[in-house]
Design an enzyme around this catalytic site. Structure first.
Site, mmCIF file in Angstrom:
data_model
loop_
_atom_site.group_PDB
_atom_site.id
_atom_site.type_symbol
_atom_site.label_atom_id
_atom_site.label_comp_id
_atom_site.label_asym_id
_atom_site.label_seq_id
_atom_site.Cartn_x
_atom_site.Cartn_y
_atom_site.Cartn_z
ATOM 1 C CG ASN A 43 -0.493 -0.118 2.548
ATOM 2 O OD1 ASN A 43 0.408 -0.898 2.734
ATOM 3 N ND2 ASN A 43 -0.864 0.743 3.632
ATOM 4 C CD GLU A 56 -5.446 -5.842 -1.390
ATOM 5 O OE1 GLU A 56 -6.015 -6.220 -0.495
ATOM 6 O OE2 GLU A 56 -4.892 -4.601 -1.543
#
Length: 136
Positions: A43, A56
Protein backbone atom coordinates in the site's frame (compact mmCIF):
# COMPACT_ATOMS: atom_id res chain seq x y z
CA UNK A 1 8.54 -24.12 -1.94
CA UNK A 2 4.78 -24.62 -1.98
CA UNK A 3 2.66 -21.99 -3.71
CA UNK A 4 1.08 -20.60 -0.53
CA UNK A 5 4.44 -20.43 1.24
CA UNK A 6 5.94 -18.61 -1.76
CA UNK A 7 3.08 -16.09 -1.78
CA UNK A 8 3.44 -15.49 1.97
CA UNK A 9 7.21 -15.03 1.63
CA UNK A 10 6.79 -12.56 -1.24
CA UNK A 11 4.14 -10.50 0.57
CA UNK A 12 6.16 -10.50 3.80
CA UNK A 13 9.34 -9.47 1.97
CA UNK A 14 7.78 -6.31 0.51
CA UNK A 15 5.39 -5.37 3.32
CA UNK A 16 8.09 -3.45 5.19
CA UNK A 17 8.41 -1.21 2.11
CA UNK A 18 4.81 -0.02 2.38
CA UNK A 19 4.45 3.76 2.47
CA UNK A 20 1.96 4.24 5.30
CA UNK A 21 2.98 7.38 7.23
CA UNK A 22 -0.62 8.38 7.99
CA UNK A 23 -2.24 5.14 9.09
CA UNK A 24 0.86 3.21 10.13
CA UNK A 25 -0.91 0.17 8.64
CA UNK A 26 1.42 -1.66 6.26
CA UNK A 27 -0.06 -4.23 3.86
CA UNK A 28 1.70 -6.55 1.42
CA UNK A 29 0.10 -8.60 -1.35
CA UNK A 30 1.41 -11.27 -3.67
CA UNK A 31 -0.16 -12.76 -6.79
CA UNK A 32 0.68 -16.04 -8.49
CA UNK A 33 -0.21 -16.31 -12.16
CA UNK A 34 -0.93 -19.52 -14.07
CA UNK A 35 2.68 -19.43 -15.35
CA UNK A 36 3.91 -19.67 -11.76
CA UNK A 37 5.30 -16.11 -11.69
CA UNK A 38 4.77 -14.16 -8.47
CA UNK A 39 4.18 -10.41 -8.34
CA UNK A 40 3.98 -8.36 -5.16
CA UNK A 41 2.82 -4.93 -4.09
CA UNK A 42 2.39 -2.72 -1.03
CA UNK A 43 0.00 0.00 0.00
CA UNK A 44 1.12 3.54 -0.81
CA UNK A 45 -0.66 6.32 1.09
CA UNK A 46 -0.89 9.96 0.08
CA UNK A 47 -1.54 13.14 2.07
CA UNK A 48 -4.40 13.79 -0.32
CA UNK A 49 -6.53 10.87 0.83
CA UNK A 50 -7.92 8.82 -1.00
CA UNK A 51 -5.28 9.16 -3.71
CA UNK A 52 -3.21 6.29 -2.25
CA UNK A 53 -3.20 2.76 -3.61
CA UNK A 54 -3.75 -0.61 -2.02
CA UNK A 55 -1.21 -3.45 -1.97
CA UNK A 56 -3.43 -5.57 -4.22
CA UNK A 57 -3.54 -2.80 -6.82
CA UNK A 58 0.27 -2.57 -6.76
CA UNK A 59 0.64 -6.31 -7.26
CA UNK A 60 -1.86 -6.29 -10.11
CA UNK A 61 -0.03 -3.38 -11.76
CA UNK A 62 3.28 -5.26 -11.51
CA UNK A 63 1.66 -8.35 -13.04
CA UNK A 64 0.21 -6.41 -15.97
CA UNK A 65 3.47 -4.48 -16.49
CA UNK A 66 5.25 -7.84 -16.84
CA UNK A 67 2.82 -8.88 -19.58
CA UNK A 68 0.61 -11.27 -17.60
CA UNK A 69 -3.14 -10.88 -17.15
CA UNK A 70 -4.51 -13.84 -15.14
CA UNK A 71 -4.48 -14.35 -11.38
CA UNK A 72 -4.30 -17.96 -10.21
CA UNK A 73 -4.06 -17.13 -6.49
CA UNK A 74 -3.50 -14.08 -4.27
CA UNK A 75 -2.42 -13.52 -0.68
CA UNK A 76 -2.95 -10.34 1.36
CA UNK A 77 -0.84 -9.81 4.50
CA UNK A 78 -1.58 -7.28 7.25
CA UNK A 79 -1.62 -6.86 11.02
CA UNK A 80 -4.53 -6.56 13.41
CA UNK A 81 -7.17 -8.71 15.00
CA UNK A 82 -9.63 -8.32 12.12
CA UNK A 83 -9.01 -10.04 8.81
CA UNK A 84 -7.33 -7.73 6.29
CA UNK A 85 -9.49 -8.58 3.28
CA UNK A 86 -9.35 -6.60 0.03
CA UNK A 87 -11.44 -3.43 -0.06
CA UNK A 88 -14.39 -3.25 -2.45
CA UNK A 89 -12.40 -1.56 -5.20
CA UNK A 90 -9.64 -4.18 -4.98
CA UNK A 91 -12.18 -6.99 -5.04
CA UNK A 92 -13.34 -5.59 -8.38
CA UNK A 93 -9.73 -5.19 -9.57
CA UNK A 94 -9.00 -8.81 -8.64
CA UNK A 95 -12.18 -9.94 -10.42
CA UNK A 96 -10.97 -8.32 -13.61
CA UNK A 97 -8.10 -10.85 -13.74
CA UNK A 98 -9.47 -13.81 -11.76
CA UNK A 99 -12.39 -16.19 -12.04
CA UNK A 100 -14.90 -16.76 -9.25
CA UNK A 101 -13.13 -19.90 -8.00
CA UNK A 102 -9.70 -18.26 -7.54
CA UNK A 103 -8.51 -18.25 -3.91
CA UNK A 104 -7.81 -15.06 -1.98
CA UNK A 105 -5.75 -15.94 1.10
CA UNK A 106 -5.74 -13.62 4.09
CA UNK A 107 -2.69 -13.73 6.34
CA UNK A 108 -1.22 -12.10 9.41
CA UNK A 109 2.48 -11.95 10.28
CA UNK A 110 2.26 -15.43 11.81
CA UNK A 111 0.69 -17.11 8.78
CA UNK A 112 -2.56 -17.89 7.01
CA UNK A 113 -5.75 -16.78 8.77
CA UNK A 114 -8.50 -17.48 6.22
CA UNK A 115 -9.13 -18.22 2.55
CA UNK A 116 -12.04 -17.14 0.38
CA UNK A 117 -12.83 -17.42 -3.30
CA UNK A 118 -13.32 -14.36 -5.45
CA UNK A 119 -16.97 -15.40 -5.78
CA UNK A 120 -17.41 -15.46 -2.00
CA UNK A 121 -15.91 -11.98 -1.52
CA UNK A 122 -17.61 -10.44 -4.55
CA UNK A 123 -20.77 -12.39 -5.39
CA UNK A 124 -22.62 -11.60 -8.59
CA UNK A 125 -19.71 -9.45 -9.75
CA UNK A 126 -19.67 -7.45 -12.95
CA UNK A 127 -16.71 -8.99 -14.75
CA UNK A 128 -14.99 -8.85 -18.12
CA UNK A 129 -17.45 -11.23 -19.83
CA UNK A 130 -20.40 -9.05 -18.82
CA UNK A 131 -18.64 -5.90 -19.95
CA UNK A 132 -17.98 -7.47 -23.36
CA UNK A 133 -21.62 -8.49 -23.70
CA UNK A 134 -22.72 -4.89 -23.02
CA UNK A 135 -20.23 -3.27 -25.43
CA UNK A 136 -21.68 -1.33 -28.35
Amino acid sequence: MKSLEALFAAAAAVRSNAYAPYSGFAVGAAIRTPSGAIFSGVNVENASYPVGTCAEAGAIAAMVAAGENRIAEILVLGDGEALVTPCGACRQRIREFARDEVNIHIAGPNGLRASFTVGELLPQAFGPSLAESHAP
